[in-house]
Design a protein around this motif. Structure first.
Motif, mmCIF file in Angstrom:
data_model
loop_
_atom_site.group_PDB
_atom_site.id
_atom_site.type_symbol
_atom_site.label_atom_id
_atom_site.label_comp_id
_atom_site.label_asym_id
_atom_site.label_seq_id
_atom_site.Cartn_x
_atom_site.Cartn_y
_atom_site.Cartn_z
ATOM 1 N N THR A 34 -2.975 11.913 -1.024
ATOM 2 C CA THR A 34 -3.321 10.570 -1.477
ATOM 3 C C THR A 34 -2.945 10.392 -2.945
ATOM 4 O O THR A 34 -2.342 9.392 -3.336
ATOM 5 C CB THR A 34 -4.841 10.327 -1.318
ATOM 6 O OG1 THR A 34 -5.201 10.661 0.018
ATOM 7 C CG2 THR A 34 -5.208 8.896 -1.595
ATOM 8 N N SER A 38 0.015 7.967 -4.489
ATOM 9 C CA SER A 38 -0.236 6.855 -5.416
ATOM 10 C C SER A 38 0.196 7.155 -6.855
ATOM 11 O O SER A 38 0.082 6.301 -7.714
ATOM 12 C CB SER A 38 -1.714 6.406 -5.382
ATOM 13 O OG SER A 38 -2.541 7.341 -4.780
ATOM 14 N N ASN A 39 0.651 8.379 -7.126
ATOM 15 C CA ASN A 39 1.046 8.716 -8.507
ATOM 16 C C ASN A 39 2.494 9.170 -8.627
ATOM 17 O O ASN A 39 2.804 10.120 -9.349
ATOM 18 C CB ASN A 39 0.143 9.823 -9.053
ATOM 19 C CG ASN A 39 -1.237 9.321 -9.411
ATOM 20 O OD1 ASN A 39 -1.373 8.353 -10.154
ATOM 21 N ND2 ASN A 39 -2.254 9.951 -8.862
ATOM 22 N N HIS A 208 5.713 6.926 -13.510
ATOM 23 C CA HIS A 208 4.284 7.221 -13.315
ATOM 24 C C HIS A 208 3.728 8.217 -14.325
ATOM 25 O O HIS A 208 2.549 8.549 -14.284
ATOM 26 C CB HIS A 208 4.043 7.762 -11.903
ATOM 27 C CG HIS A 208 4.026 6.698 -10.867
ATOM 28 N ND1 HIS A 208 5.159 6.242 -10.258
ATOM 29 C CD2 HIS A 208 3.005 5.980 -10.348
ATOM 30 C CE1 HIS A 208 4.846 5.296 -9.393
ATOM 31 N NE2 HIS A 208 3.542 5.116 -9.427
ATOM 32 N N PHE A 282 2.143 -0.186 2.454
ATOM 33 C CA PHE A 282 2.240 -0.691 1.087
ATOM 34 C C PHE A 282 1.992 -2.185 1.048
ATOM 35 O O PHE A 282 2.321 -2.905 1.992
ATOM 36 C CB PHE A 282 3.636 -0.392 0.513
ATOM 37 C CG PHE A 282 3.925 1.072 0.400
ATOM 38 C CD1 PHE A 282 3.411 1.817 -0.647
ATOM 39 C CD2 PHE A 282 4.686 1.720 1.358
ATOM 40 C CE1 PHE A 282 3.668 3.179 -0.748
ATOM 41 C CE2 PHE A 282 4.946 3.075 1.275
ATOM 42 C CZ PHE A 282 4.437 3.807 0.216
ATOM 43 N N SER A 283 1.438 -2.655 -0.102
ATOM 44 C CA SER A 283 1.255 -4.093 -0.282
ATOM 45 C C SER A 283 2.609 -4.714 -0.634
ATOM 46 O O SER A 283 3.584 -3.996 -0.841
ATOM 47 C CB SER A 283 0.252 -4.349 -1.408
ATOM 48 O OG SER A 283 0.848 -3.962 -2.634
ATOM 49 N N ALA A 285 3.473 -5.870 -3.336
ATOM 50 C CA ALA A 285 3.894 -5.395 -4.654
ATOM 51 C C ALA A 285 4.303 -3.921 -4.648
ATOM 52 O O ALA A 285 4.647 -3.354 -5.676
ATOM 53 C CB ALA A 285 2.759 -5.612 -5.647
ATOM 54 N N GLY A 286 4.252 -3.318 -3.472
ATOM 55 C CA GLY A 286 4.672 -1.923 -3.370
ATOM 56 C C GLY A 286 3.554 -0.929 -3.664
ATOM 57 O O GLY A 286 3.789 0.277 -3.745
ATOM 58 N N GLU A 287 2.313 -1.426 -3.840
ATOM 59 C CA GLU A 287 1.178 -0.520 -4.081
ATOM 60 C C GLU A 287 0.703 0.057 -2.751
ATOM 61 O O GLU A 287 0.732 -0.630 -1.731
ATOM 62 C CB GLU A 287 0.006 -1.303 -4.690
ATOM 63 C CG GLU A 287 0.288 -1.928 -6.033
ATOM 64 C CD GLU A 287 -0.100 -1.007 -7.159
ATOM 65 O OE1 GLU A 287 -1.160 -0.374 -7.034
ATOM 66 O OE2 GLU A 287 0.670 -0.909 -8.132
ATOM 67 N N LEU A 288 0.218 1.294 -2.831
ATOM 68 C CA LEU A 288 -0.317 1.910 -1.629
ATOM 69 C C LEU A 288 -1.599 1.195 -1.217
ATOM 70 O O LEU A 288 -2.496 1.004 -2.026
ATOM 71 C CB LEU A 288 -0.631 3.375 -1.945
ATOM 72 C CG LEU A 288 -0.902 4.303 -0.793
ATOM 73 C CD1 LEU A 288 0.335 4.447 0.066
ATOM 74 C CD2 LEU A 288 -1.325 5.656 -1.322
ATOM 75 N N LEU A 289 -1.661 0.774 0.049
ATOM 76 C CA LEU A 289 -2.867 0.092 0.529
ATOM 77 C C LEU A 289 -3.938 1.112 0.872
ATOM 78 O O LEU A 289 -3.626 2.183 1.368
ATOM 79 C CB LEU A 289 -2.544 -0.711 1.793
ATOM 80 C CG LEU A 289 -1.785 -2.024 1.618
ATOM 81 C CD1 LEU A 289 -1.462 -2.585 2.991
ATOM 82 C CD2 LEU A 289 -2.574 -3.021 0.803
ATOM 83 N N SER A 291 -5.745 3.547 -0.281
ATOM 84 C CA SER A 291 -5.360 4.950 -0.428
ATOM 85 C C SER A 291 -6.459 5.906 0.052
ATOM 86 O O SER A 291 -6.166 6.974 0.566
ATOM 87 C CB SER A 291 -5.000 5.247 -1.877
ATOM 88 O OG SER A 291 -6.055 4.890 -2.725
#
Ligand code: PFF
Length: 444
Positions: A34, A38-39, A208, A282-283, A285-289, A291
């Motif tokens: 996880t 995300s990092n 990151h 991913f959302s 915006a490319g963010e992990l949903l 997590s």
């Protein structure tokens, strides 16, 4: 100092499996992938490996040595190396014990979800669709019930003691865990989309890179190696004197890191395989949903791709996750139990029932106030508790403990210690580099 009746691991293999059992757990299979996802994938992987080698491994040696020297629970072992006025030792030991207990209280909740995922697959196999859905969906009664089941299992193992409980379970279950893990990694690479996950995992995205990344990686390394909360000290106290501590610690750290890296190799590709099958990962915006629930959304989606066999694989996989969690939770419960046995001279069963009961109660309070407490307890214990206690232990070993006694302790299982490279580096390292490192990362 040594009491002849103190329980011991019966072999080096037994100890390694128990210590690796403590280390390998949700932190590896749930936490590490996880965090990596995300990092920035590989960036996190590299910083994490650096943290394990530079910080966690030296601290693992330090904590094992304190425990084996003290031959007692963490409070007693810290007292044994504390110079004068033992109040500080008691405080530090108590803080470690509380940290272990509170970690167990949230760990049991997550492990309960895994019990649910396991039972869910079993119910589906026998056609109990509704029950399977219930056991897999977030809810108060379900969270409570599963947590209690997991806590009772943990208490059952710890009640049987070091040899017949902890060691026996760890040596049987850990090899099975490794095998299934390996098989699943191979399988995932035969699936569409896996390569995209592998790329994300192994090609660094330096955007990151940040101080927070170091804090997260340090916290993750401490958590993953079960440091800063007395567990390793307690297991060290059951370690026989002829074992080479630095070498054994390196083996445990290596197993733990390989499993974490392996879990990344499974989960990140599985994310993209699941994406191929229409699961939103991913959302926009490319963010992990979501997590935090990655493992619970991505893996079932991957198992779905396997058709009928998927149910069986899912059953086995979640069983092994429960096992990994169990070999960790028993090590957490052993900390307050060992202290209670020492302090109150009570029977193991009494200590397990009363302390296990109390921790179950705390976990129940968290379940009832999930939104407010769950994240908070995780943060206080793992982001602050473990690294701060680790800092104190490094200062204790580096500055307070008599260097000759330290040498004598490690030398018992490592006769050529004085002339080794390890002894040239490690003492100064724990004394100066580890504390500075921890302070720097912490205040970054
Ligand atoms: N190392 C375990 C994991 O990675 O899941 C978690 C853990 C076990 C933390 C024991 C603390 C502890 F005392």
């Amino acid at each position: 100092m040594t009491s002849t009746s103190r329980a011991q691991f019966s072999s080096k293999f037994g100890f390694i499996m128990a210590a690796a059992g403590s280390a390998v757990g949700l932190g590896n299979i749930w936490g590490f992938p996880t965090q990596a996802a995300s990092n920035g994938g590989a960036v996190f992987l590299f910083v994490y490996i650096a943290m394990v080698c530079l910080l966690a491994f030296p601290m693992l040696v330090a904590e094992l040595t304190i425990g084996r020297y003290g031959q007692s629970d963490p409070i007693g072992s810290i007292k044994a190396i504390w110079p004068k006025g033992k109040k500080g030792a008691v405080l530090l030991g108590l803080a470690a014990m509380l940290t272990a207990s509170f970690i167990l209280s949230f760990y049991a909740i997550v492990a309960g979800w895994l019990v649910g995922a396991f039972a869910g697959s079993a119910f589906e196999i026998v056609g109990l669709q509704k029950t399977a859905e219930w056991v897999n969906s977030f809810g108060l009664t379900r969270n409570l019930l599963l947590m209690v089941i997991f806590m009772l299992t943990t208490m059952h193992v710890v009640k049987n003691g070091v040899h017949d409980g902890i060691e026996r379970w760890s040596t049987r279950l850990m090899p099975v865990l490794f095998l299934l893990f390996f098989v699943l990694i191979i399988y995932i690479f035969t699936q569409n989309g896996a390569m995209q996950g592998l790329e994300m995992y192994l090609v660094p995205n330096f955007a990151h890179f940040s101080p927070e990344l170091f804090v997260s990686a340090m916290g993750q390394a401490f958590f993953s190696l079960s440091l800063g909360c007395g567990t390793i000290m307690v297991y060290g106290s059951y370690l026989s004197k002829d074992i080479n501590i630095p070498k054994t610690a390196a083996q445990v750290a290596a197993i733990d890191t390989v499993v974490a890296i392996g879990a990344g190799l499974l989960i990140l590709p599985a994310m993209f395989v699941a994406k191929e099958h229409g699961v939103q990962i991913f959302s926009e915006a490319g963010e992990l949903l979501s997590s935090d629930t990655l493992v619970f959304t991505v893996l079932p989606a991957m198992f779905d791709t396997m058709g009928e066999t998927g149910l069986v694989v899912s059953l086995i996989f979640f069983l092994l996750m429960v096992i990994a969690a169990l070999t960790s939770s028993i090590s957490m419960l052993e900390v307050p139990v060992a202290s209670a046995i020492e302090a109150f001279k009570c029977k193991r069963t009494t200590a397990v029932l009363s302390i296990g009961g109390l921790i179950t109660l705390i976990a129940a309070i968290i379940v009832f106030n999930f939104g407010a407490l769950f994240g908070l307890v995780i943060k206080v214990t793992t982001v602050y508790g473990q690294p701060i206690l680790g800092l104190f232990l490094a200062l204790l070993v580096g500055w307070v403990w008599n260097r000759n006694k330290l040498l004598e302790e490690i030398k018992q299982g490592y006769p050529e210690l004085e002339t080794s490279l390890f002894w040239k580096i490690w003492p100064v390292y724990v004394r100066v580099v580890c504390p500075i490192f921890m302070l720097l990362v912490f205040f970054a």
